[in-house]
Design a protein around this motif. Structure first.
Motif, mmCIF file in Angstrom:
data_model
loop_
_atom_site.group_PDB
_atom_site.id
_atom_site.type_symbol
_atom_site.label_atom_id
_atom_site.label_comp_id
_atom_site.label_asym_id
_atom_site.label_seq_id
_atom_site.Cartn_x
_atom_site.Cartn_y
_atom_site.Cartn_z
ATOM 1 N N SER A 1 7.495 -64.376 -55.186
ATOM 2 C CA SER A 1 7.971 -63.287 -56.039
ATOM 3 C C SER A 1 9.495 -63.224 -56.052
ATOM 4 C CB SER A 1 7.413 -61.947 -55.554
ATOM 5 O OG SER A 1 8.093 -61.506 -54.407
ATOM 6 N N THR A 28 -6.912 -56.935 -49.293
ATOM 7 C CA THR A 28 -7.352 -57.634 -50.500
ATOM 8 C C THR A 28 -8.599 -58.475 -50.234
ATOM 9 O OG1 THR A 28 -5.200 -57.676 -51.566
ATOM 10 C CG2 THR A 28 -6.686 -59.487 -52.076
ATOM 11 N N SER A 87 -6.180 -63.145 -53.717
ATOM 12 C CA SER A 87 -5.523 -63.225 -55.024
ATOM 13 C C SER A 87 -5.432 -61.874 -55.722
ATOM 14 C CB SER A 87 -6.273 -64.239 -55.903
ATOM 15 O OG SER A 87 -6.203 -65.522 -55.345
ATOM 16 N N THR A 88 -4.532 -61.049 -55.224
ATOM 17 C CA THR A 88 -4.132 -59.839 -55.953
ATOM 18 C C THR A 88 -2.614 -59.805 -55.964
ATOM 19 O OG1 THR A 88 -4.072 -58.423 -53.977
ATOM 20 C CG2 THR A 88 -6.166 -58.554 -55.173
ATOM 21 N N SER A 89 -2.067 -59.134 -56.947
ATOM 22 C CA SER A 89 -0.600 -59.073 -57.052
ATOM 23 C C SER A 89 -0.009 -58.382 -55.826
ATOM 24 C CB SER A 89 -0.207 -58.328 -58.330
ATOM 25 O OG SER A 89 -0.797 -57.034 -58.365
ATOM 26 N N GLU A 90 -0.715 -57.365 -55.308
ATOM 27 C CA GLU A 90 -0.182 -56.650 -54.137
ATOM 28 C C GLU A 90 -0.125 -57.557 -52.901
ATOM 29 O OE1 GLU A 90 -2.194 -53.561 -56.747
ATOM 30 O OE2 GLU A 90 -2.646 -55.587 -56.022
ATOM 31 N N GLN A 148 -0.105 -60.886 -52.783
ATOM 32 C CA GLN A 148 0.869 -61.961 -52.961
ATOM 33 C C GLN A 148 2.298 -61.452 -52.776
ATOM 34 O OE1 GLN A 148 -0.226 -65.240 -53.306
ATOM 35 N NE2 GLN A 148 -2.099 -64.125 -52.843
ATOM 36 N N GLU A 149 2.555 -60.240 -53.244
ATOM 37 C CA GLU A 149 3.876 -59.639 -53.048
ATOM 38 C C GLU A 149 4.124 -59.352 -51.572
ATOM 39 O OE1 GLU A 149 7.475 -57.867 -54.837
ATOM 40 O OE2 GLU A 149 5.976 -59.338 -55.438
#
Length: 529
Positions: free
Chosen positions: A11, A102, A284-287, A289-290
């Protein structure tokens, strides 16, 4: 100014953290796929931040003359040659807890999907069909969920399942009754879980002990109509046997995010109407990965700028100054933990560590972490000195530490005792002037044993003929002995031997020793030396 290369997609927030902290960073998110170009430029960087696309091999490390740290945004480090990195003096870090929620949520989602046949129903409706009577699901309410592995992710799944008013059974060799009560679950043995659960979900790493834990034989013990969820690791389940049980209706459904071979382009589970599959999407979620990207940027910056080490898989969490003095003692602490972890089959309730003499003045937190990591690695090879204490606390393992002034012939020593419901098991060791760890006492019996990668530990009554039987049996099995240490409590009492072997001892050789009838115990051990 230290310089970091980001060779996979990370990110922008994480990249900015490097810059804000005063670290020069080159962001090349597709470079990890080009092995030759990466090898050409890696020599100019102090740090390498990656995900899963970049392969940190021995060949790449050979070109990385300035590299000090590899940071993996995520928990899995299958794409990093950790032994090769250690030989090069390169620290390997990961972010073990950034995607726990996640992954747990994905397991719950997969449980809903297989219970209500959601993917199949969705595809049918998209096709213009209205097959309302075809898709008859089951409720989760009041059903029994069997959780295999009650660690960090497993505990989150348990919490969510209880919120759905499910009954939860848990199987985990390291789960204490106290921790089970705290989680609100019933602790059971594996066979009981298999026979009672309506849904079963896995949350354990893939080890020799967990590989194929749901084997063909175990599948035969399952409650009819059970549904199986695996979002942990491929290889935990015999996929061929599971497919057969799904086809004949003994198992009502399955939901798999992981497979024995990945990428999974084919599997016995594919194209079965009662199976939901996803391509390893647990994290695999945006949270998530961030979170892991930010964590790895912070950890790498801390190390490059201050020398602080966090979540390292091949180095203790101590400063550079401490590491120079404590290194051999940290290795000894890990070896002591590894010995009792491999020698103990029942759940460990407490870990007690005694530090004597010079070692008692060192960083005991780091030493304790190394002991615990050694113990826990017997069941979870991914554990490190940061995650091990957390894992122990989650399982209700109590840690106590005692330190004292020099009390014997050694300048310093460490004695480790683990407590289970059945027994106590102890081992002590020291570091000689050559910097090499040695075992000096096992089960209260004095001994002087070097530590090697492959070892054999035996216990017997002190009677004639045992040593001869040991040597002859190993010789017949083609096992070469590098070193041999003996000890006994007294004439005719308990006796032990610990052997340093050139290669791992086979199951056949261990069985041959047991068949002599002369050994109370014979166990293969492995140490990271």
């Amino acid at each position: 100014m230290p310089k970091v290369l980001v060779s996979d997609k990370l990110s922008e927030t994480a990249v900015q953290i490097f810059r804000d902290r005063g670290v020069e960073v080159d962001y090349m998110p597709d470079l990890g796929k080009d092995k030759e170009k990466l090898a050409d430029i890696i020599g100019g960087y102090d740090g390498l931040a990656i995900r899963s696309a970049t392969k940190v091999t021995e060949k790449l490390l050979a070109q990385a003359g300035n590299l000090k740290v590899v940071g993996r945004a995520g928990i899995g480090v299958d794409n990093v040659d950790i032994p090769a990195a250690s030989k090069k003096g390169v620290i390997v870090m990961n972010t073990p807890f950034g995607n726990s929620v996640t992954t747990a949520e994905h397991a719950i989602a997969m449980m809903f999907a297989v219970a209500r046949q959601l993917p199949e129903a969705s595809a049918s409706t998209h096709a213009g069909k209205w097959e309302k009577n075809r898709f008859m699901g089951v409720e989760l309410f009041n059903k029994t969920l069997g959780v295999i592995g009650a660690g960090n992710i497993g505990a989150i799944v348990i919490d969510r399942a209880l919120g759905l008013h499910m009954k939860v059974l848990a199987y985990d060799p390291f789960l204490s009754e106290e921790r089970a009560a705290e989680l609100g679950v019933k602790k059971v043995e594996l066979d009981e879980l298999l026979g009672r659960a309506d849904f079963i979900t896995f949350h354990v790493p893939l080890t020799d002990k967990t590989r194929n834990i749901l084997s063909r034989e175990a599948i035969a013990k399952l409650k009819p109509g059970v549904r199986i969820i695996n979002c942990a690791r491929g290889g935990l389940v015999d996929e061929e046997a599971l497919a057969e049980a799904l086809k004949d209706g003994r198992i009502a459904g399955a939901a798999f995010d992981v497979f024995a071979v990945e990428p999974a382009t084919e599997s016995p589970l594919f194209n079965l109407p009662n199976v939901v599959v996803t391509p390893h999407l647990g994290a695999s979620t945006s949270e998530a990965q961030e979170n892991v990207a930010i964590q790895v940027a912070e950890q790498m910056s801390d190390y490059l700028l201050t020398g602080a080490v966090q979540n390292a898989l091949n180095m203790p969490s101590v400063t550079a100054e401490e590491a120079a003095v404590m290194g051999p003692w940290l290795k000894l602490a890990g070896h002591l933990g590894a010995f009792v972890g491999q020698a103990t089959d029942e759940p460990i309730k407490a870990i007690n560590v005694l530090y004597d003499g010079a070692v008692a003045e060192m960083n005991l937190n780091a030493l304790n972490a190394s002991v615990i990591a050694g113990v826990m690695k017997a069941t979870n090879p991914d554990v490190n000195m940061v995650s091990a204490p957390v894992m122990a606390r989650e399982r209700g393992v109590q840690l106590s530490t005692t330190h004292q002034a020099q009390s014997g012939a050694f300048e310093g020593y460490i004695k480790l005792t683990v407590v289970t419901a059945e027994r106590e098991r102890s081992i002590a060791g020291t570091v000689f002037s050559d910097g090499k760890p040695r075992f000096i006492q096992i089960r209260g019996i004095n001994i002087d044993a070097e530590v090697g990668e492959h070892m054999l530990y035996t216990r017997n009554r002190d009677v004639p003929g045992v040593i001869g039987a040991l040597g002859m049996t190993l010789g017949d099995q083609g096992v070469n002995i590098g070193n041999f240490a003996l000890g006994r409590s007294g004439s005719g009492g308990d006796a032990i031997a610990i052997l340093y072997l050139d290669e791992p001892i086979s199951a056949e050789a261990l069985a041959a020793l047991q068949q002599t009838g002369k050994f109370l115990q014979a166990r293969a051990l492995r140490f990271e030396v």
